[in-house]
Design an enzyme around this catalytic site. Sequence first.
Site, PDB file in Angstrom:
ATOM      1  CG  HIS A 137      -0.341   2.208  -9.269  1.00  0.00           C
ATOM      2  ND1 HIS A 137      -0.534   1.851  -7.950  1.00  0.00           N
ATOM      3  CD2 HIS A 137      -1.427   2.963  -9.607  1.00  0.00           C
ATOM      4  CE1 HIS A 137      -1.678   2.361  -7.522  1.00  0.00           C
ATOM      5  NE2 HIS A 137      -2.235   3.047  -8.504  1.00  0.00           N
ATOM      6  CG  LEU A 197       9.212 -17.254  -3.729  1.00  0.00           C
ATOM      7  CD1 LEU A 197       9.185 -17.194  -2.210  1.00  0.00           C
ATOM      8  CD2 LEU A 197       9.604 -15.894  -4.296  1.00  0.00           C
ATOM      9  CB  SER A 205      -7.902  -3.427   2.846  1.00  0.00           C
ATOM     10  OG  SER A 205      -7.575  -2.230   3.515  1.00  0.00           O
ATOM     11  NE  ARG A 234      -4.296   7.007  -6.941  1.00  0.00           N
ATOM     12  CZ  ARG A 234      -4.130   6.638  -5.669  1.00  0.00           C
ATOM     13  NH1 ARG A 234      -3.873   7.537  -4.749  1.00  0.00           N
ATOM     14  NH2 ARG A 234      -4.244   5.376  -5.324  1.00  0.00           N
ATOM     15  CG  ASP A 247      -2.119   0.876   1.081  1.00  0.00           C
ATOM     16  OD1 ASP A 247      -2.354   1.403  -0.035  1.00  0.00           O
ATOM     17  OD2 ASP A 247      -2.844   1.059   2.074  1.00  0.00           O
ATOM     18  N   GLY A 248       0.288   2.333  -0.531  1.00  0.00           N
ATOM     19  CA  GLY A 248       0.945   3.639  -0.476  1.00  0.00           C
ATOM     20  C   GLY A 248       1.550   4.102  -1.791  1.00  0.00           C
ATOM     21  NE  ARG A 280      -7.874   0.912   5.408  1.00  0.00           N
ATOM     22  CZ  ARG A 280      -7.562   2.196   5.655  1.00  0.00           C
ATOM     23  NH1 ARG A 280      -7.625   2.664   6.885  1.00  0.00           N
ATOM     24  NH2 ARG A 280      -7.176   2.995   4.683  1.00  0.00           N
ATOM     25  NE  ARG A 306      -1.520   6.671   1.298  1.00  0.00           N
ATOM     26  CZ  ARG A 306      -1.581   5.763   2.256  1.00  0.00           C
ATOM     27  NH1 ARG A 306      -1.330   6.108   3.512  1.00  0.00           N
ATOM     28  NH2 ARG A 306      -1.882   4.518   1.974  1.00  0.00           N
ATOM     29  CD1 TRP A 307       7.461   6.550  -2.630  1.00  0.00           C
ATOM     30  CD2 TRP A 307       6.871   6.800  -4.783  1.00  0.00           C
ATOM     31  NE1 TRP A 307       8.611   6.625  -3.371  1.00  0.00           N
ATOM     32  CE2 TRP A 307       8.281   6.776  -4.701  1.00  0.00           C
ATOM     33  CE3 TRP A 307       6.271   6.945  -6.032  1.00  0.00           C
ATOM     34  CZ2 TRP A 307       9.098   6.898  -5.825  1.00  0.00           C
ATOM     35  CZ3 TRP A 307       7.087   7.064  -7.146  1.00  0.00           C
ATOM     36  CH2 TRP A 307       8.482   7.043  -7.034  1.00  0.00           C
ATOM     37  NE  ARG A 361      -7.645   2.201  -5.448  1.00  0.00           N
ATOM     38  CZ  ARG A 361      -6.440   2.214  -4.923  1.00  0.00           C
ATOM     39  NH1 ARG A 361      -5.400   2.499  -5.674  1.00  0.00           N
ATOM     40  NH2 ARG A 361      -6.257   1.940  -3.648  1.00  0.00           N
TER      41      ARG A 361
HETATM   42  C1  IPE Z   1      -5.504  -2.643  -0.180  1.00  0.00           C
HETATM   43  O1  IPE Z   1      -5.146  -1.318  -0.364  1.00  0.00           O
HETATM   44  C2  IPE Z   1      -5.493  -3.357  -1.484  1.00  0.00           C
HETATM   45  C3  IPE Z   1      -4.191  -3.536  -2.102  1.00  0.00           C
HETATM   46  C4  IPE Z   1      -3.042  -3.226  -1.600  1.00  0.00           C
HETATM   47  C5  IPE Z   1      -4.220  -4.177  -3.387  1.00  0.00           C
HETATM   48  P1  IPE Z   1      -6.239  -0.178  -0.522  1.00  0.00           P
HETATM   49  O2  IPE Z   1      -5.482   1.082  -0.689  1.00  0.00           O
HETATM   50  O3  IPE Z   1      -7.207  -0.531  -1.564  1.00  0.00           O
HETATM   51  O4  IPE Z   1      -6.978  -0.233   0.892  1.00  0.00           O
HETATM   52  P2  IPE Z   1      -7.885   0.849   1.629  1.00  0.00           P
HETATM   53  O5  IPE Z   1      -8.897   1.344   0.652  1.00  0.00           O
HETATM   54  O6  IPE Z   1      -6.979   1.960   2.071  1.00  0.00           O
HETATM   55  O7  IPE Z   1      -8.465   0.121   2.790  1.00  0.00           O
HETATM   56  C1  IPE Z   2      -1.499   0.267  -3.337  1.00  0.00           C
HETATM   57  O1  IPE Z   2      -1.315   1.630  -3.384  1.00  0.00           O
HETATM   58  C2  IPE Z   2      -1.795  -0.335  -4.685  1.00  0.00           C
HETATM   59  C3  IPE Z   2      -3.194  -0.724  -4.874  1.00  0.00           C
HETATM   60  C4  IPE Z   2      -4.136  -0.667  -3.979  1.00  0.00           C
HETATM   61  C5  IPE Z   2      -3.545  -1.213  -6.177  1.00  0.00           C
HETATM   62  P1  IPE Z   2      -2.525   2.646  -3.403  1.00  0.00           P
HETATM   63  O2  IPE Z   2      -2.898   2.916  -4.802  1.00  0.00           O
HETATM   64  O3  IPE Z   2      -3.620   2.190  -2.528  1.00  0.00           O
HETATM   65  O4  IPE Z   2      -1.837   3.931  -2.797  1.00  0.00           O
HETATM   66  P2  IPE Z   2      -2.457   4.928  -1.728  1.00  0.00           P
HETATM   67  O5  IPE Z   2      -2.944   4.100  -0.589  1.00  0.00           O
HETATM   68  O6  IPE Z   2      -3.574   5.657  -2.412  1.00  0.00           O
HETATM   69  O7  IPE Z   2      -1.331   5.817  -1.354  1.00  0.00           O
HETATM   70 MG    MG Z   3      -4.060   2.407  -0.589  1.00  0.00          MG
END
Ligand code: IPE
Ligand code: IPE
Ligand code: MG
Length: 266
Positions: free
Chosen positions: A63, A157, A222, A59, A46-47, A220, A50-51, A97
């Site tokens: 990815h 693996l 998720s 965004r 995750d993140g 969490r 925001r990164w 999204r």
């Molecule tokens: C969880 O991240 C799903 C994945 C990492 C693929 P999200 O960014 O979708 O989770 P929420 O919405 O913050 O709970």
């Molecule tokens: C995780 O990063 C990748 C996926 C959920 C696909 P996010 O896209 O959720 O990044 P943030 O949480 O918005 O920073």
């Molecule tokens: Mg996220």
Amino acid sequence: MGLFSKWLRKLRFGVLTENEMQQSQVKSEEIPSGDNIPEHVAIIMDGNGRWAKARGLPRIAGHHNGMKAVKRITKAADGIGVKVLTLYAFSTENWKRPKAEVEFLMKLPQEFLSLELGELIENNVQVKMMGNRDLLPDHTVAAVEEAVRQTRHNTGLILNLALNYGSRLEMVEAAKQLARQAVAGELDPDKIEESDFEKWLLSCGLPDPDLLIRTSGELRLSNFMLWQLAYSEFWFTDVYWPEFSEEHLYDAIREYQRRARRYGGL
Ligand code: IPE
Ligand code: IPE
Ligand code: MG
């Protein structure tokens, strides 16, 4: 060292001598090894968004860089003897999204595999997919299935990609299967056991995760592996996924190695 501080150190570090203490400090920074390596590590990556935002980038740049982290962490996990690495790449809720972002995410597995499949094969990695195929575009499923096919005899693996994965959907599907078996008279509802349910989960055949990692500071699940994580150790970090390094993985595993898993016992 004075007598008092020696005594104090003894209290804190047990019977280790100063020399041993220094060694154990060095040791704690080493690459994790030994027989206490988690067999199955699952990561909620995750993140990415925001990164990217923190760098004034779109965004999708997050990815894209997240994909490089996937490569890095797959190698590192393999290198220390992890047997299964499950990566949460797209949830059943991520369809909410914007369309353009979803489309980009759906192309990532192809891009990743077209760049990395050769090396994954060389490294004896077995690719698996865990998720609902129905809503995924054909090109995404085709790319992953081709990787699964080409690596199916590999014995190293297991790289388990959670794509369009949602734990509640997975469990509802399992419940439907049991209901079908019961209706067909193949299963007595009073005799249903945990193992009968587990057979229908998408993770069937894999051990439960020993260690769950989630990046980006969110605390969490998720909708990730709710059944399978019942007794897993959790490790969270504020680091955004594109910046997650080998060292972060080693930190998580070193901490895992210090924990006592009791499974309700003593
Ligand atoms: C969880 O991240 C799903 C994945 C990492 C693929 P999200 O960014 O979708 O989770 P929420 O919405 O913050 O709970
Ligand atoms: C995780 O990063 C990748 C996926 C959920 C696909 P996010 O896209 O959720 O990044 P943030 O949480 O918005 O920073
Ligand atoms: Mg996220």
